[in-house]
Write a protein that holds these residues in place. Structure first.
Motif, PDB file in Angstrom:
ATOM      1  N   ASN A 144       0.515  -0.952  -0.105  1.00 17.75           N
ATOM      2  CA  ASN A 144      -0.146  -0.623   0.192  1.00 17.75           C
ATOM      3  C   ASN A 144       0.877   1.578  -0.061  1.00 17.75           C
ATOM      4  OD1 ASN A 144       0.153  -1.505   3.177  1.00 17.75           O
ATOM      5  ND2 ASN A 144      -0.592   0.811   3.602  1.00 17.75           N
TER       6      ASN A 144
ATOM      7  N   LEU B 260       7.942   1.167  -0.685  1.00 17.89           N
ATOM      8  CA  LEU B 260       8.855   0.120  -1.725  1.00 17.89           C
ATOM      9  C   LEU B 260       8.101  -0.324  -2.295  1.00 17.89           C
ATOM     10  CD1 LEU B 260      12.000  -0.802   0.179  1.00 17.89           C
ATOM     11  CD2 LEU B 260      11.995   1.061  -1.836  1.00 17.89           C
ATOM     12  N   GLY B 261       6.745  -1.529  -1.453  1.00 17.72           N
ATOM     13  CA  GLY B 261       5.557  -2.288  -1.829  1.00 17.72           C
ATOM     14  C   GLY B 261       5.108  -1.499  -3.273  1.00 17.72           C
TER      15      GLY B 261
ATOM     16  N   ARG C  90      -6.167   2.038   3.346  1.00 22.92           N
ATOM     17  CA  ARG C  90      -5.404   1.819   2.738  1.00 22.92           C
ATOM     18  C   ARG C  90      -4.880   1.507   1.474  1.00 22.92           C
ATOM     19  NH1 ARG C  90      -3.441   2.199   8.247  1.00 22.92           N
ATOM     20  NH2 ARG C  90      -2.259   0.623   8.141  1.00 22.92           N
TER      21      ARG C  90
ATOM     22  N   LEU D 216      -4.228  -8.682   3.503  1.00 19.53           N
ATOM     23  CA  LEU D 216      -3.148  -9.573   3.984  1.00 19.53           C
ATOM     24  C   LEU D 216      -2.372  -8.581   5.184  1.00 19.53           C
ATOM     25  CD1 LEU D 216      -0.995 -11.446   3.468  1.00 19.53           C
ATOM     26  CD2 LEU D 216      -0.690 -11.653   1.611  1.00 19.53           C
TER      27      LEU D 216
ATOM     28  N   THR E   2       1.178 -11.419   9.731  1.00 23.04           N
ATOM     29  CA  THR E   2       1.338 -11.828  11.382  1.00 23.04           C
ATOM     30  C   THR E   2      -0.288 -12.632  11.451  1.00 23.04           C
ATOM     31  OG1 THR E   2       0.147 -10.136  12.645  1.00 23.04           O
ATOM     32  CG2 THR E   2       2.269 -10.120  11.938  1.00 23.04           C
TER      33      THR E   2
ATOM     34  N   GLY F  43       6.939  -5.400   6.095  1.00 25.03           N
ATOM     35  CA  GLY F  43       8.456  -5.263   7.389  1.00 25.03           C
ATOM     36  C   GLY F  43       8.140  -4.189   8.415  1.00 25.03           C
TER      37      GLY F  43
ATOM     38  N   VAL G 143      12.840  -9.295   0.661  1.00 23.34           N
ATOM     39  CA  VAL G 143      12.515  -8.181   0.666  1.00 23.34           C
ATOM     40  C   VAL G 143      13.758  -7.949   2.491  1.00 23.34           C
ATOM     41  CG1 VAL G 143      12.735  -5.754   0.735  1.00 23.34           C
ATOM     42  CG2 VAL G 143      11.164  -7.297  -0.788  1.00 23.34           C
TER      43      VAL G 143
ATOM     44  N   GLY H 250      17.450  -6.926   3.558  1.00 26.24           N
ATOM     45  CA  GLY H 250      18.163  -6.052   4.144  1.00 26.24           C
ATOM     46  C   GLY H 250      19.453  -5.826   4.554  1.00 26.24           C
TER      47      GLY H 250
HETATM   48  N1  LIG Z   1      13.459   1.734   3.158  1.00 25.23           N
HETATM   49  C1  LIG Z   1      14.851   0.956   2.955  1.00 25.23           C
HETATM   50  O1  LIG Z   1      16.308   1.957   3.341  1.00 25.23           O
HETATM   51  C2  LIG Z   1      15.195   0.141   3.456  1.00 25.23           C
HETATM   52  C3  LIG Z   1      15.883  -0.704   3.477  1.00 25.23           C
HETATM   53  C4  LIG Z   1      16.475  -2.472   3.999  1.00 25.23           C
HETATM   54  C5  LIG Z   1      14.930  -2.536   4.009  1.00 25.23           C
HETATM   55  N2  LIG Z   1      14.355  -2.355   3.481  1.00 25.23           N
HETATM   56  C6  LIG Z   1      12.844  -3.326   3.352  1.00 25.23           C
HETATM   57  O2  LIG Z   1      11.610  -3.045   2.593  1.00 25.23           O
HETATM   58  C7  LIG Z   1      10.384  -3.572   2.816  1.00 25.23           C
HETATM   59  C8  LIG Z   1       9.807  -2.451   2.724  1.00 25.23           C
HETATM   60  O3  LIG Z   1       9.685  -0.952   3.704  1.00 25.23           O
HETATM   61  P1  LIG Z   1       9.654   0.656   3.290  1.00 25.23           P
HETATM   62  O4  LIG Z   1      10.762   0.904   3.211  1.00 25.23           O
HETATM   63  O5  LIG Z   1       9.060   0.365   1.896  1.00 25.23           O
HETATM   64  O6  LIG Z   1       8.721   0.343   4.716  1.00 25.23           O
HETATM   65  P2  LIG Z   1       7.328   1.104   4.844  1.00 25.23           P
HETATM   66  O7  LIG Z   1       7.306   2.365   3.931  1.00 25.23           O
HETATM   67  O8  LIG Z   1       7.462   1.837   6.460  1.00 25.23           O
HETATM   68  O9  LIG Z   1       6.388  -0.248   4.260  1.00 25.23           O
HETATM   69  C9  LIG Z   1       5.789  -0.767   4.967  1.00 25.23           C
HETATM   70  C10 LIG Z   1       4.767  -2.227   4.269  1.00 25.23           C
HETATM   71  O10 LIG Z   1       4.765  -3.490   5.138  1.00 25.23           O
HETATM   72  C11 LIG Z   1       3.713  -3.549   5.626  1.00 25.23           C
HETATM   73  N3  LIG Z   1       3.570  -3.828   6.843  1.00 25.23           N
HETATM   74  C12 LIG Z   1       3.882  -3.658   8.262  1.00 25.23           C
HETATM   75  N4  LIG Z   1       3.585  -4.462   9.032  1.00 25.23           N
HETATM   76  C13 LIG Z   1       2.844  -5.134   8.513  1.00 25.23           C
HETATM   77  C14 LIG Z   1       1.835  -6.891   8.936  1.00 25.23           C
HETATM   78  N5  LIG Z   1       1.939  -7.533   9.410  1.00 25.23           N
HETATM   79  N6  LIG Z   1       0.804  -7.004   7.447  1.00 25.23           N
HETATM   80  C15 LIG Z   1       1.279  -6.999   6.631  1.00 25.23           C
HETATM   81  N7  LIG Z   1       2.003  -5.106   5.758  1.00 25.23           N
HETATM   82  C16 LIG Z   1       2.762  -5.513   7.041  1.00 25.23           C
HETATM   83  C17 LIG Z   1       3.069  -1.746   5.728  1.00 25.23           C
HETATM   84  O11 LIG Z   1       1.667  -1.912   6.086  1.00 25.23           O
HETATM   85  P3  LIG Z   1       1.208  -0.612   6.810  1.00 25.23           P
HETATM   86  O12 LIG Z   1       1.162   0.980   5.652  1.00 25.23           O
HETATM   87  O13 LIG Z   1      -0.290  -0.672   7.240  1.00 25.23           O
HETATM   88  O14 LIG Z   1       1.428  -0.594   7.700  1.00 25.23           O
HETATM   89  C18 LIG Z   1       3.721  -1.094   4.662  1.00 25.23           C
HETATM   90  O15 LIG Z   1       3.049  -1.534   3.629  1.00 25.23           O
HETATM   91  C19 LIG Z   1      10.581  -3.444   4.354  1.00 25.23           C
HETATM   92  O16 LIG Z   1      10.786  -5.349   4.287  1.00 25.23           O
HETATM   93  C20 LIG Z   1      11.986  -2.961   4.924  1.00 25.23           C
HETATM   94  O17 LIG Z   1      12.715  -3.534   5.953  1.00 25.23           O
HETATM   95  C21 LIG Z   1      13.791  -0.959   3.501  1.00 25.23           C
END
Ligand SMILES: NC(=O)c1ccc[n+]([C@@H]2O[C@H](COP(=O)([O-])OP(=O)(O)OC[C@H]3O[C@@H](n4cnc5c(N)ncnc54)[C@H](OP(=O)(O)O)[C@@H]3O)[C@@H](O)[C@H]2O)c1
Length: 241
Positions: free
Chosen positions: A10, A13-14, A37, A57, A60, A87, A136, A138
């Motif tokens: 939503n 990066l996703g 969302r 989805l 957890t 994540g 994904v 890190g």
């Molecule tokens: N950004 C970086 O620099 C970076 C670096 C290394 C790894 N990563 C990895 O990249 C991935 C994406 O992160 P992002 O940076 O795009 O962060 P983000 O914008 O905070 O997105 C995280 C996404 O995960 C969802 N999520 C969290 N808990 C969940 C659950 N229990 N079930 C389903 N969805 C859930 C969130 O949903 P809600 O909107 O509902 O919270 C959101 O859609 C993560 O695995 C993160 O660890 C990111």
């Protein structure tokens, strides 16, 4: 038509991955734990011409994952690509103060989540011609990266997030070894050698765009049938475990 399911799509990066794969003409199953969302995100992509289906989805919840399988099966009997992207960063708690409860909450999303979703979707993946799973993880899951004294992370004292991503790296390798008909690859958004990562809600100090951040996800999602399995890459190429 190539089908992909992306967890946590939503935003961040996703969402960017969904946008880019939608642009390729793929059918995108957009996972979101929050239906409002998720629907808003899916509508935005559909308005630009993408073929998107929102899938409630929460990674957890076994019940939520089972519901996602049922919904996807109403549309297709195979899944070409699964991207375990959802994540959580956890609270950045110092090892001395971390409780098993803190760690469990992070592992439930970052470690058990991808296992729940992957295993629930295995039959659909196994029905595809060239199935691919992208984990994904890190850079924080790379022991080489975290122990490099030149990287700021070596002085950021935290237990749950980095160890969860290290576990997910090993899980990726073990799936790749056990299920050679499916490609399982780990990716980290960003450029590890340069210490540059994408700006998202999870990483407000990021300097790369989400498009740059999603490059390695797109790379491993679009592998041809002779592509590799069991690798760990960032947008510049292979990185150390
Ligand atoms: N950004 C970086 O620099 C970076 C670096 C290394 C790894 N990563 C990895 O990249 C991935 C994406 O992160 P992002 O940076 O795009 O962060 P983000 O914008 O905070 O997105 C995280 C996404 O995960 C969802 N999520 C969290 N808990 C969940 C659950 N229990 N079930 C389903 N969805 C859930 C969130 O949903 P809600 O909107 O509902 O919270 C959101 O859609 C993560 O695995 C993160 O660890 C990111």
């Amino acid at each position: 038509m190539t089908s992909v399911l992306i967890t946590g799509a939503n935003k961040g990066l996703g969402y960017e991955t969904a946008r880019r794969l939608g642009e390729l003409g793929w059918r995108v199953f957009l996972g979101s734990r929050d239906e409002d969302r998720g629907s808003a995100a899916a509508q935005k992509l559909a308005a630009d011409g993408a073929h998107v289906i929102m899938v409630p989805l929460d990674v957890t919840s076994e019940e939520s994952v089972a519901g996602a399988v049922r919904l996807v099966r109403q549309h297709t009997d195979r899944m070409d690509v699964l991207i375990n992207n959802a994540g959580t960063p956890g609270g950045g708690v110092n090892p001395a103060d971390a409780t098993a409860k803190d760690i469990h909450a992070v592992y439930d999303t970052n470690v058990y989540g991808p296992v729940r979703v992957t295993n629930a979707f295995l039959p659909l993946l196994q029905a595809a011609d060239n199935p691919r799973v992208v984990m994904v993880t890190g850079a924080g899951g790379s022991i080489a990266f975290v122990t490099d004294p030149g990287q700021a992370v070596s002085k950021m004292y935290e237990l749950a997030y980095t160890s969860s991503k290290a576990a997910l790296n090993m899980i990726t390798v073990r799936y790749a070894q056990a299920l050679p008909a499916i490609k399982f690859n780990a990716v980290t958004p960003g450029e590890v050698a340069n210490g540059r990562f994408p700006a998202t809600d999870m990483n407000r100090a990021g300097v790369l765009t989400v498009t740059e951040g999603s490059d390695p996800i797109i790379d491993r999602a679009t592998l041809a049938s002779d592509g590799p399995t069991g690798t760990f890459i960032d947008r510049l190429g292979s990185i150390a475990w």
